[in-house]
Design a protein around this motif. Structure first.
Motif, PDB file in Angstrom:
ATOM      1  N   ASP A   1       3.054  -3.037 -10.731  1.00 63.63           N
ATOM      2  CA  ASP A   1       3.267  -3.281  -9.303  1.00 63.63           C
ATOM      3  C   ASP A   1       4.094  -4.563  -9.138  1.00 63.63           C
ATOM      4  OD1 ASP A   1       3.135  -3.473  -6.585  1.00 63.63           O
ATOM      5  OD2 ASP A   1       0.944  -3.451  -6.440  1.00 63.63           O
TER       6      ASP A   1
ATOM      7  N   SER B   1      -0.272  -9.141  -1.377  1.00 63.51           N
ATOM      8  CA  SER B   1      -0.669  -7.811  -1.831  1.00 63.51           C
ATOM      9  C   SER B   1       0.544  -7.144  -2.462  1.00 63.51           C
ATOM     10  CB  SER B   1      -1.197  -7.007  -0.640  1.00 63.51           C
ATOM     11  OG  SER B   1      -0.562  -5.769  -0.545  1.00 63.51           O
TER      12      SER B   1
ATOM     13  N   ASP C   1      -2.195   0.361  -3.850  1.00 61.42           N
ATOM     14  CA  ASP C   1      -3.570   0.102  -3.430  1.00 61.42           C
ATOM     15  C   ASP C   1      -4.379  -0.190  -4.700  1.00 61.42           C
ATOM     16  OD1 ASP C   1      -6.209   0.266  -2.679  1.00 61.42           O
ATOM     17  OD2 ASP C   1      -5.997   2.121  -1.524  1.00 61.42           O
TER      18      ASP C   1
ATOM     19  N   GLY D   1       0.799  -1.237   0.000  1.00 63.27           N
ATOM     20  CA  GLY D   1       0.000   0.000   0.000  1.00 63.27           C
ATOM     21  C   GLY D   1       0.824   1.276   0.000  1.00 63.27           C
TER      22      GLY D   1
ATOM     23  N   ASN E   1      -7.249  -1.723  -5.694  1.00 57.02           N
ATOM     24  CA  ASN E   1      -8.683  -1.455  -5.942  1.00 57.02           C
ATOM     25  C   ASN E   1      -8.960   0.009  -6.231  1.00 57.02           C
ATOM     26  OD1 ASN E   1      -9.710  -4.043  -5.902  1.00 57.02           O
ATOM     27  ND2 ASN E   1      -9.622  -4.079  -3.656  1.00 57.02           N
TER      28      ASN E   1
ATOM     29  N   LYS F   1      -0.227   5.523  -2.970  1.00 55.39           N
ATOM     30  CA  LYS F   1      -1.622   5.905  -2.720  1.00 55.39           C
ATOM     31  C   LYS F   1      -2.307   6.230  -4.053  1.00 55.39           C
ATOM     32  CE  LYS F   1      -0.495   5.924   1.655  1.00 55.39           C
ATOM     33  NZ  LYS F   1       0.377   4.751   1.611  1.00 55.39           N
ATOM     34  N   PRO F   2      -3.614   6.034  -4.114  1.00 56.56           N
ATOM     35  CA  PRO F   2      -4.310   6.305  -5.386  1.00 56.56           C
ATOM     36  C   PRO F   2      -4.111   7.730  -5.887  1.00 56.56           C
ATOM     37  CG  PRO F   2      -5.847   5.606  -3.644  1.00 56.56           C
ATOM     38  CD  PRO F   2      -4.492   5.471  -3.088  1.00 56.56           C
TER      39      PRO F   2
END
Ligand code: NAD
Length: 296
Positions: A235, A253, A257, A220, A259, A223-224
């Motif tokens: 990624d 993961s 992020d 994560g 999604n 950040k978007p």
């Protein structure tokens, strides 16, 4: 708009089919096939599972494959002698020593003992140098960066003149992919920035990336709001963030992020099923290249 998903699983299938076709042609024309030896020292379950996958893939492509397992207590001298044997075997085009090695063996000494022309992992300093020089000199590219570049090309992302930001400066991912993207050639000609733990404003750099390659190993991290709308996001991160109690398998993961990012990016790789599956395919491609090079 939801991003197009770049599937490593699908691209791997396509690459392996192409390699198989070239192996069949080589066999028909020259009566030879690529030869790969995988040397496994000891019995670490993770190493066994990586080696098994490599061996199975090589066999499925019609390679001449030798799985040379050695005991945990093999001496450095004996391991060097084994490498020398394969360096001089004309039927072997790729030598792979599964890492990590036991503590009494010096990894670096072993890796530099491999003939650079059979170093299909491309970790030998000679191959690192060839990658810097670029062009014809660079016979092999290290497998994970090569997989990343292949995904960028096959997803139809324009690289020439693109702003590429690479998060991470490791020797196996960050540094080589940055150099490859900056070279002249297909899937390259980009303007590249490398960012890392000492970078002052990570977000600002990421925000201007047409192609964002993230290899930090921090779930994560990206950040978007750091993602440029319509950009391509690769990624590389593989992080274990828990355990699925039903299957007993790790929950993985990436560093992005996913999604939220997929609603902003134009193209994005998932984790799992993104860069991960590409590495073995590129290893097979390097072994094929080595065999083709030996026939010239
Ligand atoms: P590494 O730990 O050697 O390097 C990580 C790099 O990221 C370092 O250069 C560090 O400066 C940078 N970094 C770490 N935290 C950061 C932060 N908060 N901000 C900015 N930069 C930061 O790792 P690696 O071997 O390059 O691997 C990176 C990730 O990619 C890992 O999750 C690894 O599991 C994964 N990986 C996947 C594959 C594959 O899918 N085939 C192959 C290799 C690595």
């Amino acid at each position: 708009m939801t991003a197009e998903i770049i599937s490593g699983t699908e691209i791997r299938k396509a690459i392996l089919a192409e390699v198989k076709e070239e192996v069949d042609q080589m066999k028909e024309k020259h009566g030879k096939v690529p030869g790969l030896v995988t040397i496994l020292v000891g019995s670490s379950p993770a190493s066994i599972s990586y080696v098994t996958l490599k061996v199975k893939t090589a066999i499925s492509l019609g390679f001449h494959e030798i799985q040379d397992d050695q005991p945990e207590d093999i001496s450095e001298e004996d391991l060097l002698a084994l490498i020398d044997k394969y360096n001089n075997d004309p039927d072997i085009h790729g030598i792979l020593v599964q890492l990590p090695l036991p503590k009494h063996i010096d990894d670096k000494k072993i890796l530099v003992a491999i003939n650079p022309d059979k170093d299909v992992d491309a970790f030998h300093p000679v191959n690192v140098g060839r990658l810097m020089i670029g062009g014809e000199e660079a016979i092999f590219h290290p497998c994970t960066p090569a997989g990343i570049q292949e995904m960028i090309v096959r997803s139809g992302t324009e690289t020439s003149g693109a702003e590429v930001v690479v998060v991470g400066r490791s020797n196996i991912v960050g540094k080589p992919i940055a150099m490859m993207m900056a070279q002249k050639g297909v899937g390259a000609n980009a303007t590249v920035t490398i960012v890392h733990t000492r970078t002052k404003d990570l977000a600002a750099h990421c925000k201007r990336a047409d192609i964002l390659i993230v290899a930090a190993g921090v779930p994560g991290l990206v950040k978007p709001e750091w993602i440029k709308p319509g950009s391509t996001v690769i990624d590389v991160g593989v992080n274990r963030i828990g355990m699925n109690e039903k299957t007993g398998k790790a929950i993985l993961s990436g560093d992005v992020d996913f999604n939220a990012a997929k609603e902003i990016a134009g193209k994005i790789t998932p984790v799992p099923g993104g860069v991960g599956p590409m590495t073995i395919a590129m290893l097979m491609k390097n072994t094929l290249k080595s065999a083709q090079y030996a026939l010239k």
